[in-house]
Design a protein around this motif. Structure first.
Motif, PDB file in Angstrom:
ATOM      1  N   LYS A   1       0.852  -1.186   0.000  1.00  0.00           N
ATOM      2  CA  LYS A   1       0.000   0.000   0.000  1.00  0.00           C
ATOM      3  C   LYS A   1       0.885   1.232   0.000  1.00  0.00           C
ATOM      4  CE  LYS A   1      -3.691   2.383   2.419  1.00  0.00           C
ATOM      5  NZ  LYS A   1      -4.439   2.535   3.654  1.00  0.00           N
ATOM      6  N   GLN A   2       0.603   2.170  -0.904  1.00  0.00           N
ATOM      7  CA  GLN A   2       1.414   3.382  -1.019  1.00  0.00           C
ATOM      8  C   GLN A   2       0.629   4.576  -0.494  1.00  0.00           C
ATOM      9  OE1 GLN A   2       2.641   4.425  -5.023  1.00  0.00           O
ATOM     10  NE2 GLN A   2       4.439   5.476  -4.228  1.00  0.00           N
ATOM     11  N   ASN A   3       1.304   5.413   0.305  1.00  0.00           N
ATOM     12  CA  ASN A   3       0.707   6.633   0.844  1.00  0.00           C
ATOM     13  C   ASN A   3       1.666   7.789   0.663  1.00  0.00           C
ATOM     14  OD1 ASN A   3      -1.745   5.566   2.171  1.00  0.00           O
ATOM     15  ND2 ASN A   3      -0.257   4.439   3.404  1.00  0.00           N
ATOM     16  N   LEU A   4       1.368   8.668  -0.292  1.00  0.00           N
ATOM     17  CA  LEU A   4       2.140   9.895  -0.456  1.00  0.00           C
ATOM     18  C   LEU A   4       1.562  10.916   0.514  1.00  0.00           C
ATOM     19  CD1 LEU A   4       4.197  11.711  -1.953  1.00  0.00           C
ATOM     20  CD2 LEU A   4       2.353  12.258  -3.552  1.00  0.00           C
ATOM     21  N   LEU A   5       2.363  11.315   1.510  1.00  0.00           N
ATOM     22  CA  LEU A   5       1.869  12.252   2.516  1.00  0.00           C
ATOM     23  C   LEU A   5       2.207  13.701   2.189  1.00  0.00           C
ATOM     24  CD1 LEU A   5       2.610  10.318   5.810  1.00  0.00           C
ATOM     25  CD2 LEU A   5       0.505  10.421   4.495  1.00  0.00           C
ATOM     26  N   TYR A   6       3.295  13.905   1.431  1.00  0.00           N
ATOM     27  CA  TYR A   6       3.719  15.273   1.151  1.00  0.00           C
ATOM     28  C   TYR A   6       4.462  15.310  -0.180  1.00  0.00           C
ATOM     29  CZ  TYR A   6       6.236  19.684   1.472  1.00  0.00           C
ATOM     30  OH  TYR A   6       6.736  20.933   1.206  1.00  0.00           O
ATOM     31  N   ARG A   7       4.083  16.240  -1.044  1.00  0.00           N
ATOM     32  CA  ARG A   7       4.810  16.481  -2.287  1.00  0.00           C
ATOM     33  C   ARG A   7       5.446  17.854  -2.164  1.00  0.00           C
ATOM     34  NH1 ARG A   7       4.539  13.981  -6.913  1.00  0.00           N
ATOM     35  NH2 ARG A   7       2.500  13.091  -6.482  1.00  0.00           N
ATOM     36  N   GLY A   8       6.760  17.881  -2.102  1.00  0.00           N
ATOM     37  CA  GLY A   8       7.473  19.131  -1.887  1.00  0.00           C
ATOM     38  C   GLY A   8       8.199  19.620  -3.118  1.00  0.00           C
ATOM     39  N   ARG A   9       8.873  20.723  -2.937  1.00  0.00           N
ATOM     40  CA  ARG A   9       9.650  21.361  -4.006  1.00  0.00           C
ATOM     41  C   ARG A   9      10.860  20.514  -4.390  1.00  0.00           C
ATOM     42  NH1 ARG A   9      13.616  25.445  -3.285  1.00  0.00           N
ATOM     43  NH2 ARG A   9      13.246  25.303  -1.050  1.00  0.00           N
ATOM     44  N   LYS A  10      11.524  19.922  -3.375  1.00  0.00           N
ATOM     45  CA  LYS A  10      12.740  19.150  -3.643  1.00  0.00           C
ATOM     46  C   LYS A  10      12.594  17.656  -3.369  1.00  0.00           C
ATOM     47  CE  LYS A  10      16.224  22.673  -3.250  1.00  0.00           C
ATOM     48  NZ  LYS A  10      17.617  22.881  -3.022  1.00  0.00           N
ATOM     49  N   PHE A  11      11.577  17.277  -2.585  1.00  0.00           N
ATOM     50  CA  PHE A  11      11.410  15.852  -2.280  1.00  0.00           C
ATOM     51  C   PHE A  11       9.966  15.550  -1.916  1.00  0.00           C
ATOM     52  CE2 PHE A  11      12.528  17.866   1.751  1.00  0.00           C
ATOM     53  CZ  PHE A  11      11.548  17.376   2.595  1.00  0.00           C
ATOM     54  N   ASN A  12       9.644  14.257  -1.928  1.00  0.00           N
ATOM     55  CA  ASN A  12       8.337  13.773  -1.492  1.00  0.00           C
ATOM     56  C   ASN A  12       8.537  12.913  -0.251  1.00  0.00           C
ATOM     57  OD1 ASN A  12       7.214  14.973  -3.748  1.00  0.00           O
ATOM     58  ND2 ASN A  12       7.241  13.087  -4.939  1.00  0.00           N
ATOM     59  N   PHE A  13       7.470  12.790   0.546  1.00  0.00           N
ATOM     60  CA  PHE A  13       7.511  11.966   1.754  1.00  0.00           C
ATOM     61  C   PHE A  13       6.395  10.934   1.661  1.00  0.00           C
ATOM     62  CE2 PHE A  13       6.199  11.200   6.228  1.00  0.00           C
ATOM     63  CZ  PHE A  13       7.371  10.594   6.653  1.00  0.00           C
ATOM     64  N   GLU A  14       6.774   9.663   1.804  1.00  0.00           N
ATOM     65  CA  GLU A  14       5.835   8.557   1.724  1.00  0.00           C
ATOM     66  C   GLU A  14       5.890   7.720   2.994  1.00  0.00           C
ATOM     67  OE1 GLU A  14       6.592   7.724  -3.054  1.00  0.00           O
ATOM     68  OE2 GLU A  14       7.105   6.174  -1.593  1.00  0.00           O
ATOM     69  N   VAL A  15       4.758   7.117   3.323  1.00  0.00           N
ATOM     70  CA  VAL A  15       4.707   6.049   4.332  1.00  0.00           C
ATOM     71  C   VAL A  15       4.024   4.887   3.627  1.00  0.00           C
ATOM     72  CG1 VAL A  15       3.899   5.289   6.587  1.00  0.00           C
ATOM     73  CG2 VAL A  15       4.539   7.681   6.248  1.00  0.00           C
ATOM     74  N   ASN A  16       4.765   3.831   3.372  1.00  0.00           N
ATOM     75  CA  ASN A  16       4.254   2.713   2.590  1.00  0.00           C
ATOM     76  C   ASN A  16       4.229   1.428   3.399  1.00  0.00           C
ATOM     77  OD1 ASN A  16       4.040   4.333   0.265  1.00  0.00           O
ATOM     78  ND2 ASN A  16       6.205   4.042  -0.175  1.00  0.00           N
ATOM     79  N   ARG A  17       3.212   0.616   3.140  1.00  0.00           N
ATOM     80  CA  ARG A  17       3.162  -0.738   3.710  1.00  0.00           C
ATOM     81  C   ARG A  17       3.930  -1.610   2.736  1.00  0.00           C
ATOM     82  NH1 ARG A  17       1.871  -4.043   7.602  1.00  0.00           N
ATOM     83  NH2 ARG A  17       0.860  -2.410   8.783  1.00  0.00           N
ATOM     84  N   LEU A  18       4.973  -2.279   3.265  1.00  0.00           N
ATOM     85  CA  LEU A  18       5.884  -3.075   2.442  1.00  0.00           C
ATOM     86  C   LEU A  18       6.033  -4.488   2.991  1.00  0.00           C
ATOM     87  CD1 LEU A  18       8.777  -0.443   2.190  1.00  0.00           C
ATOM     88  CD2 LEU A  18       6.962  -0.816   0.514  1.00  0.00           C
ATOM     89  N   ARG A  19       6.385  -5.388   2.090  1.00  0.00           N
ATOM     90  CA  ARG A  19       6.864  -6.721   2.485  1.00  0.00           C
ATOM     91  C   ARG A  19       8.323  -6.768   2.037  1.00  0.00           C
ATOM     92  NH1 ARG A  19       3.390 -10.297   0.078  1.00  0.00           N
ATOM     93  NH2 ARG A  19       2.075 -10.227   1.931  1.00  0.00           N
TER      94      ARG A  19
END
Length: 183
Positions: free
Chosen positions: A12-30
């Motif tokens: 499951k992918q969750n993009l929490l923030y899209r910024g000028r220089k980077f993005n921040f994600e919290v993802n459910r991974l295996r």
């Protein structure tokens, strides 16, 4: 040594923030070891850095204010790679903006992850030689608060060993360039 990639399975992918220089994600991974969980990651396009060396063997660094650590750090000139941009093009622009020098000779030193515990950013390091001082350097970015500093390799090594405020990408790149530097 070659790199082997072992991407985790994205559940499951969750993009929490899209910024000028980077993005921040919290993802459910295996993960490859089958462990599952939520992991945070800063997605960054990467950075380019130059180890500029004058004909006298001095290193060209910048002392730059960094708001995140609330102080000025000693660094080699560097900048964020624009999407689709070649890292060497990035650093050719950044060295002029940050130091007022241009280099005629460029040697790739390698690339390395900057903070792999929470970011996918890689730094592309280059040795910049045959420097020329620009008569009319380009303007710095509005958020840059930079002082150009010339040091011998020995002075930089001493600053690092004494615990002066030198950033990690500059320490790593200094090590990569060390065999090319003359006293």
């Amino acid at each position: 040594m070659s790199e082997s990639y072992e991407p985790p399975q994205l559940l499951k992918q969750n993009l929490l923030y899209r910024g000028r220089k980077f993005n921040f994600e919290v993802n459910r991974l295996r993960l490859p070891n089958r462990a599952e969980g939520d992991w945070e990651c800063i997605r960054h396009p990467g950075g380019s850095l130059a180890v500029p060396v004058t004909s006298e063997g001095k290193l060209v660094l910048v002392r730059q204010y960094r708001f995140s650590v609330q102080r000025r750090l000693l660094e080699f000139p560097a900048g964020t790679v624009e999407v689709g941009e070649d890292p060497e093009k990035t650093i050719r622009r950044e060295i002029e903006e940050e130091t007022g020098y241009t280099a005629q000779t460029w040697k790739p030193l390698g690339r390395f992850p900057i903070a792999p515990g929470y970011s996918d950013e890689y730094i592309y390091a280059f040795l910049a030689q045959d420097l020329e001082k620009l008569e009319h350097p380009p303007a710095q970015d509005i958020d840059e608060d930079i002082e150009v500093v010339l040091m011998t390799p020995e002075q930089l090594e001493q600053a690092i060993l004494m615990g002066d405020a030198v950033d990690g990408k500059s320490i790593s790149s200094f090590f990569l360039a060390r065999s090319f530097l003359t006293s």
